[in-house]
Motif scaffolding. Structure first.
Motif, PDB file in Angstrom:
ATOM      1  N   LEU A   1       3.593   4.424  -8.508  1.00 51.57           N
ATOM      2  CA  LEU A   1       2.867   5.000  -6.473  1.00 51.57           C
ATOM      3  C   LEU A   1       3.755   4.775  -5.654  1.00 51.57           C
ATOM      4  N   LEU A   2       4.770   3.457  -5.810  1.00 50.20           N
ATOM      5  CA  LEU A   2       5.562   3.319  -5.220  1.00 50.20           C
ATOM      6  C   LEU A   2       6.974   4.309  -4.511  1.00 50.20           C
ATOM      7  N   VAL A   3       6.590   5.315  -5.827  1.00 49.97           N
ATOM      8  CA  VAL A   3       8.058   6.106  -5.935  1.00 49.97           C
ATOM      9  C   VAL A   3       6.990   7.215  -4.962  1.00 49.97           C
ATOM     10  N   GLY A   4       6.475   7.496  -5.389  1.00 51.75           N
ATOM     11  CA  GLY A   4       5.441   8.387  -4.318  1.00 51.75           C
ATOM     12  C   GLY A   4       5.401   8.516  -2.872  1.00 51.75           C
ATOM     13  N   ALA A   5       5.124   6.905  -2.244  1.00 51.54           N
ATOM     14  CA  ALA A   5       5.047   6.664  -1.443  1.00 51.54           C
ATOM     15  C   ALA A   5       6.244   6.476  -0.911  1.00 51.54           C
ATOM     16  N   SER A   6       8.027   6.027  -1.823  1.00 55.37           N
ATOM     17  CA  SER A   6       8.794   6.013  -1.178  1.00 55.37           C
ATOM     18  C   SER A   6       9.279   7.821  -0.277  1.00 55.37           C
ATOM     19  N   VAL A   7       8.552   8.777  -1.458  1.00 56.24           N
ATOM     20  CA  VAL A   7       9.751  10.503  -1.076  1.00 56.24           C
ATOM     21  C   VAL A   7       8.587  10.397  -0.107  1.00 56.24           C
ATOM     22  N   ARG A   8       7.242  10.017  -0.365  1.00 58.90           N
ATOM     23  CA  ARG A   8       6.612  10.800   1.630  1.00 58.90           C
ATOM     24  C   ARG A   8       7.503  10.149   2.923  1.00 58.90           C
ATOM     25  N   GLY A   9       7.445   8.449   2.368  1.00 55.72           N
ATOM     26  CA  GLY A   9       8.159   8.349   3.768  1.00 55.72           C
ATOM     27  C   GLY A   9       9.151   8.519   3.583  1.00 55.72           C
ATOM     28  N   SER A  10      10.731   8.451   2.576  1.00 53.78           N
ATOM     29  CA  SER A  10      11.455   8.928   2.922  1.00 53.78           C
ATOM     30  C   SER A  10      11.118  10.749   3.999  1.00 53.78           C
ATOM     31  N   LEU A  11      11.128  11.252   3.536  1.00 57.93           N
ATOM     32  CA  LEU A  11      10.708  12.431   4.643  1.00 57.93           C
ATOM     33  C   LEU A  11      10.176  12.985   5.487  1.00 57.93           C
ATOM     34  N   ARG A  12       9.165  11.614   5.401  1.00 62.63           N
ATOM     35  CA  ARG A  12       8.219  11.295   6.843  1.00 62.63           C
ATOM     36  C   ARG A  12       9.641  11.094   8.174  1.00 62.63           C
TER      37      ARG A  12
END
Lengths: 229, 1130
Positions: free
Chosen positions: B36-47
């Motif tokens: 779940l953190l990976v998903g949040a991290s990818v989204r956060g990184s893209l943002r």
């Protein structure tokens, strides 16, 4: 503790175990009556079903047929919860392997049966008293690994009596002990039995222990014979 | 003493077993929360990446036409105070092609920004080194790396020359469409200096150059003009409206400040004629504008005189020829009183000649003339047509017949001082020009020589660009005053947002897109599924082992009056405590696991994401969700193991007899399990068969069928093991048979081990078989490359048809098609392009505005590529689903074709679904997916029919995408030839197979990730296997001691342990492999039936080796356990 009739009554009790090759009979038509204050020993060859009879008397294993009543109650007619209460309040069991909880202290082991009641005021006092009677006051905070075999069995005896049961069952209580320890435990056992006026039933190979009981039974080929009364 | 203290002492006393439980739960929570953190991290990184690259930009205004820079200030002034913009920056943003001059390295699709010092002021970047010189260029770090460019290197930056005239019209320039700037690299910008600036979200390296605004304006002949405005957010104190309100306010402000000139229209005052004329910079007034003019004129009470003027090549009367003459279509009553005789059945067109023309052609009323003229066809061909005219009148060159303003501005013609200076964008025969023609030009200029009816002119020369060259409006009052009023009124009628302006909420869309086309959190939960399951099974296994160690204690508690519910509660609380501790450990581990995955995505698995800019973003809420889920699952699976203890009689518990022995499964139970196994097998095979018959998706068939088959095998194993525990044998036993028999003594544990190994093997084998190797057969027309070996994008549109001699000639390619030359026999398929976002899995951002391609009819007819599904109904459509691009939907939706992979994983659509372009505007374009291509090179875009494309995207002219079917051994030569000859168009060729392989890289990377994590699950599984074997050995210490006492040596004991291990390992491997292969049969048959035998074999051998290593500890204990001590132990 004063009950209804303070009698242990067994009528035509039979027990067999199912096996792939058909039922294996262990006990056949066993009957006995014991009153409060009585002591009885059950002797017999190994594998004759002595421990099986003891576990049935302690409501730990149901009979295949027949009736067991203690103080007027048939434990096997009770619901699971009532059966547990029955074991907790009416029966004390001393096992050959003592079965102390290794993670608990001596005092805690004695108090284990009191944890499932809502209130048992004075339980700790009684526990200390029992431990004093079995001579383990000094070891009250020790764990089972720090005790000798005889000492562990004394703790097990105190635990069996913490709830002041009517029926006290002992399965080879001195089976794993040397003679000296066995004698000590035997003396304590009968001393406490007399003090609390329990119905004492002992399964044993120890002739001296068996002789100390008022009544002697022998299990032979699935039948219980009265040897001495 | 209390229950709480009992639980506390239980937890601490049995710390070794409990530690294993905590570790198992910790791993499960770490993996779940980590995913779940990976998903949040990818989204956060893209943002973060999108926001960093936007700088101070909030919204962007773009225009197809170049407009004055001053519009920036006007926009701010026009916006309401409460929604004012912080700042507005004018700049030029165009696509370019960059060549590193010294090395020849090239980069296409580069963003070229024409900026000045205001750009960095806008973004709040202060640096004295950011002053662009006229001949200098700043380069983004990504582009500098790609070109290996450094300061002082020379770059050639080629951009398109803007032209209002469509290249697909007669007067549109088809060559020399670009300008090349030779610039020197001043510096490579760092991200802090907006070196990564981009107002469209993309995770790949920003590839851009920054050139002097003034220099660029001069080169493309747009001095003082720009095509883009960046709007920054207002200060917080001023912001009141939400994003939608601010967008609406920006659009309203644009409507207020945009002039007719900005949208390519001009109102010319002609007071001498008593009219003013509306004309378009494109040369033709399109139908929408003509309608707007009509409605505005009607409101203002103006007379309307539409005009269609055309340049004719020749007017012939017998042997007499008048060359290059203007012909005007209008209301003939304006120039003659004669009856026009406009009978539609006539085979001639009635015309009026001016006197000069009549004299030149010796023509009189009643004579027939031939009119010869060029037409540019959309397919890219210049054709010559003829039509017959009949003279109905000859008029003097005066009045309405002496009006040079009837002709629009023709680039290359109108401004010429004489005819020989004409430079039209088509073939022009100077030899036809006579001195008298020059005299006419000198005296009358663009005055038409021939007049015909408007209707006739439109029949001959109307195109999709329009049917009028001007509209004259005749007021009753003063021309100048009425013209001004008309300008204002028309500016209100025509919405600039409908004719080339776009207000793009860049920041809002970037934030929305950064939620990602791919939900990495979900994907990594899928990938980690078996790892989580393995960890939970292990935790349960160890908890169960711990409980089995304490059976006698449980029996004691039952004997002393603990009801089953109290036992249950005791162990449940213990499980909860252990799971919670494990959860806390797992939360810490989740951060580590997520960091590991993010590191993997930046390194090993960078092929799946295309960027190294992903970093860990710790989101507490996802840690909580993962921990909660993991703990709940752990408590559930742990307490599930307790349920079998409840019915066991206290007597058996006291004797330490495990439930499986105390309450042996009856034959009825074994039969029931066998029935379940058979049922699961049948349903599983049915699912596989249904998937093979294409009645359901292969994925659903694979997962459903495979899991059911696996469940069937495990149920069968359970039944067999329980039945085996009753068997006897009369044959002499071998030592290894004792080992096998040992596995049947504890069927529950054995099935658990088999399940662990089988499920991990299932995933690893199945995933490996799905690996896509290579880019498909380059010559197979049904393959993913469609039989094409090369594909190319161009910077500038190519209008000419390269399949015709004229087209090749116009582009100087003729000699390359001669026999033996590089292009001999090579077919080029061409596509129109509307630029947009990458819709493939290579783009992590959600594509809101994907690239659109439109193939020609010739391409459609070839029926290349393969389709996974379509809405085909007729036989023709079934045979060639490309024909669906011509389907007409009642609701106006435009049929579109896309690649199945992009649909499923990037766009999240299926055949039949709609995709809305321009969804935030009041002019949305609805595309309906009518077919899905199988694993094709078209994964980046959607394809629509050419007719629809020209209707909805009229401003994207010419062809910019090409496919070539060169022979594989010739691709190098063909590429070089095309790139060399068409360098001016920025022709950039790549291998079609390589393109397809780049898409496969994403999928293969995901599969590799899946396999890696599946491998970790397998490692946990073998760890569990080792633990079970060790436990089994420890429990049988006395038996093993007895065997040694009667003469068994170390080798015999090792063989027993190894045999038991081999049985469990082998059963797991076989079950997992067989189920995986059967379940994926539909999918791998579809790919040609080949399996990667070598890699599969390596994997399976590795599993066997690891499994046997895991049993080493058990073997050592069995062999080295002290003999007498074990014999004496109670």
């Amino acid at each position: 503790m004063v009950g209804v009739n303070n009698v242990l009554e067994v009528k035509e009790l039979s027990k067999h175990y199912p096996t792939p090759r058909g039922p294996l009979p262990i006990l056949t038509d066993v009957s006995l009556v014991l009153h409060r204050g009585d002591s009885a020993s059950i002797v017999g060859p190994s594998g004759s079903g002595k421990s099986t009879l003891l576990y049935i008397l302690g409501a730990l294993d149901p009979p295949t047929s027949g009736v067991v009543t203690l103080d007027g109650d048939n434990p096997f007619a009770l619901a699971e919860r009532e059966l547990a209460t029955f074991r907790n309040t009416r029966v004390g069991f001393v096992f050959q392997d003592h079965l102390l909880l290794p993670q608990c202290t001596v005092l805690e082991n004695v108090l284990v049966p009191t944890l499932v009641t809502d209130t048992d005021p004075g339980a700790t006092e009684r526990a200390r008293g029992l431990l004093e009677q079995v001579g383990l006051t000094e070891r009250i905070d020790h764990r089972p690994a720090e005790l000798s075999g005889g000492e562990r069995q004394r703790v097990a005896l105190a635990r069996a009596l913490i709830r002041e049961p009517l029926l006290l069952l002992c399965d080879e209580p001195t089976g794993n002990l040397d003679q000296g320890s066995a004698d000590a435990v035997s003396s304590l056992l009968f001393g406490l039995h007399k003090a609390q006026q329990t119905i004492l039933v002992v399964v044993t190979h120890n002739e001296l222990l068996a002789d100390r009981c008022e009544t002697r039974y022998r299990l032979n080929e699935q039948h219980l014979d009265t040897v001495r009364r | 003493m209390s229950l709480r203290s009992l639980i506390r002492s239980d937890v601490t006393h049995f710390w070794q077993t409990n530690l294993a439980v905590v570790a198992g739960v910790g791993v499960a929570v770490a993996v779940l929360a980590g995913a779940l953190l990976v998903g949040a991290s990818v989204r956060g990184s893209l943002r973060a990446l999108a926001v960093e690259r936007l700088g101070a930009v909030d919204m962007v205004v773009t225009s197809l036409n170049f407009v004055p820079e001053e519009r920036a200030d006007a926009l701010i002034a026009a916006a309401p105070d409460r929604l004012s913009f912080g700042d507005a920056l004018p700049l030029i943003a165009v696509e370019g092609f960059v060549t590193h001059q010294s090395s020849g390295r090239r980069a296409s699709a580069v963003q070229v920004y024409g900026v000045d010092e205001r750009f960095w002021q806008f973004h709040g970047v202060e640096s004295s080194d950011l002053s662009l010189e006229r001949n200098g260029v700043f380069v983004s770090p990504g582009l500098a790396r790609e070109l290996e460019a450094a300061a002082d290197d020379a770059l050639l930056v080629r951009v398109a020359m803007p032209s209002a005239v469509p290249i697909s019209s007669l007067h549109g320039r088809k060559d020399d469409l670009g300008r090349t700037l030779r610039l020197t690299v001043q510096r490579v910008l760092v991200p802090e200096e907006q070196g990564e600036f981009s107002f469209r979200p993309q995770q790949g390296l920003a590839r851009s150059v920054f050139v002097s605004l003034t220099r660029l304006q001069q080169e493309i002949e747009q001095e003082g003009r720009v095509n883009t405005f960046l709007l920054s957010e207002p200060s917080t104190a001023m912001v009141e409206g939400d994003q939608a309100e601010r967008l609406a306010a920006a659009e309203d402000a644009l409507r207020e400040v945009a002039t007719l000139d900005d949208i390519g229209l001009e109102v010319r005052d002609l007071p001498d004629r008593g009219v003013f004329s509306l004309e378009a910079a494109a040369g033709l007034v399109n139908d929408a504008t003509a309608d707007a003019v009509q409605s505005t004129a009607a409101r203002l009470g103006l007379g309307v005189e539409p005009v269609m003027t055309y340049l004719a090549n020749e007017i012939r009367h017998g042997d007499l020829v008048t060359p290059y003459s203007l012909v005007a279509g209008l209301d003939l009553e304006l120039v003659t009183t004669r009856d026009p005789m406009t009978d539609a059945d006539q085979e001639f067109i009635p015309v009026v000649l001016n006197q000069w023309a009549a004299d030149d052609l010796a023509a009189a009323p009643g004579d027939d003339l031939e009119l010869v003229y060029h037409l540019w066809e959309d397919e890219g061909r210049l054709v010559t047509r003829e039509t017959t005219l009949r003279v109905i009148d000859v008029v003097p060159i005066e009045g309405a017949a002496a009006d040079p303003a009837l002709a629009p501005d023709y680039p290359g013609i109108t401004e010429a001082t004489d005819l020989v200076s004409w430079d039209p964008p088509f073939e022009f025969d100077l030899g036809l020009i006579r001195p008298k023609d020059e005299d006419y030009w000198d005296e009358y200029g663009t005055t038409p020589k021939v007049f015909l009816s408007l209707e006739a002119a439109q029949r001959l020369w109307a195109s999709r660009w329009g049917a009028l060259t001007s509209v004259r409006l005749r007021p009753e009052g003063d021309v100048v005053t009425e013209a001004d009023r008309f300008r204002t009124e028309l500016g209100v009628t025509i919405d600039p947002l409908a004719v080339g302006f776009v207000v793009y909420p860049a920041r809002a869309l970037a934030l929305e897109s950064s939620s990602g086309a791919t939900d990495f959190g979900l994907y990594f939960i899928y990938f980690s599924f078996f790892l989580v399951v393995s960890a939970l099974l292990l935790a349960s296994l160890f908890f169960r082992l711990g409980v089995e160690q304490r059976l006698a204690q449980i029996g004691l508690l039952r004997a002393t009056g603990y009801p089953p519910s109290a036992i249950w509660r005791l162990f449940t609380i213990e499980a909860l405590v252990l799971a919670t501790v494990g959860g806390l450990v797992g939360v810490a581990g989740a951060v580590g696991y997520a960091e590991f995955i993010m590191w993997g995505l930046r390194t090993w698995w960078v092929g799946a994401v295309g960027t190294t800019r992903l970093s860990l973003h710790v989101a507490p809420e996802w840690l909580l969700v993962g921990a909660g889920g993991g703990v709940a699952a752990a408590v559930g699976s742990i307490t599930w193991t307790l349920r079998s203890l409840i019915p066991v009689p206290p007597r058996s518990l006291l004797a330490g007899v495990v439930p499986e022995v105390a309450s042996p499964v009856t034959r009825a139970g074994i039969s029931r399990a066998t029935s379940i196994s058979v049922a699961c097998s049948l349903v599983g095979m049915m699912l596989v068969g249904v998937a093979a018959a294409d009645l359901m998706s292969a994925t659903a068939g694979f997962f459903g069928g495979g899991l059911l088959l696996l469940a069937a095998m495990l149920a069968g194993a359970w039944a067999w093991l329980h039945a085996a525990s009753h068997r006897t044998t009369r044959d002499p036993w071998s030592v290894s048979q004792i080992g096998f028999r040992n596995a049947t003594s504890r069927p529950g544990r054995s099935v658990l081990c088999i399940a662990l190994i089988a499920s991990a093997t299932f995933i690893i084998v199945a995933v490996d078989a799905f690996h896509r190797a290579g880019g498909g057969d380059p010559l197979d027309p049904t393959s993913g490359t469609g039989g094409y070996t090369l594909l190319a994008d161009t910077l500038l549109p190519i209008a000419h048809d390269l399949s015709t001699p004229a087209g090749r000639d116009a582009l100087f390619l003729t000699d390359l098609y001669d026999p033996g030359e590089p292009l001999a026999g090579v077919n080029l398929s061409r596509f129109r392009v509307r630029p947009g976002e990458d819709a493939s899995c290579l783009n992590l951002y959600q594509a809101k505005d994907p690239r659109i391609l439109a193939p020609t009819d010739a391409f459609v007819a070839e029926a290349r590529f393969s389709f996974a599904s379509s809405l085909a109904e007729t036989d023709a459509e079934v045979a060639n689903p490309w024909l669906l691009l011509d389907r007409v939907f009642d609701d106006g939706a435009i049929p579109a074709i896309a690649d199945a992979t992009s649909l499923a994983y990037a766009l999240h659509l299926k055949v039949g679904d709609d995709f809305l372009l321009n969804r935030d505007t009041d002019r949305p374009i609805r595309l309906r997916i009518v077919a899905a291509l199988v694993d094709s090179i078209f994964q980046r875009e959607l394809l629509i029919g050419e007719t629809a494309f020209q209707r909805v995207f009229p401003d994207y002219d010419g062809y910019r995408f090409f496919l070539a079917d060169a022979a594989p051994e010739q691709t190098g030569v063909v590429s070089a030839a095309l790139e060399d000859r068409l360098a001016d168009f920025g022709f950039d060729v790549v291998s079609a197979s390589d393109r397809l392989a780049s898409f496969h890289q994403v999928e293969n990377t995901y599969l590799a990730t899946f396999q890696t994590l599946g491998g970790l699950g397998l490692a946990l599984g073998t760890l569990g296997l080792g633990a079970v074997l060790l436990r089994n050995v420890l429990e049988r210490r006395r038996e093993l001691a007895l065997l040694r006492a009667v003469g068994y040596n170390a080798g015999h004991l090792s063989l027993m342990v190894v045999a038991e291990n081999a049985f469990l390992l082998g059963a797991g491997l076989v079950a997992g492999t067989v189920c995986a292969l059967v379940a994926i049969a539909p999918a791998w048959l579809e790919r040609g039936g080949g399996l990667p035998i070598l890699s599969l074999s390596v994997l399976l051998v590795s599993v066997v080796v690891v499994g046997f290593v895991a049993s080493l500890a058990a073997t050592l204990v069995a062999v080295r356990s002290p003999l007498l001590a074990a014999l004496r132990t109670e």
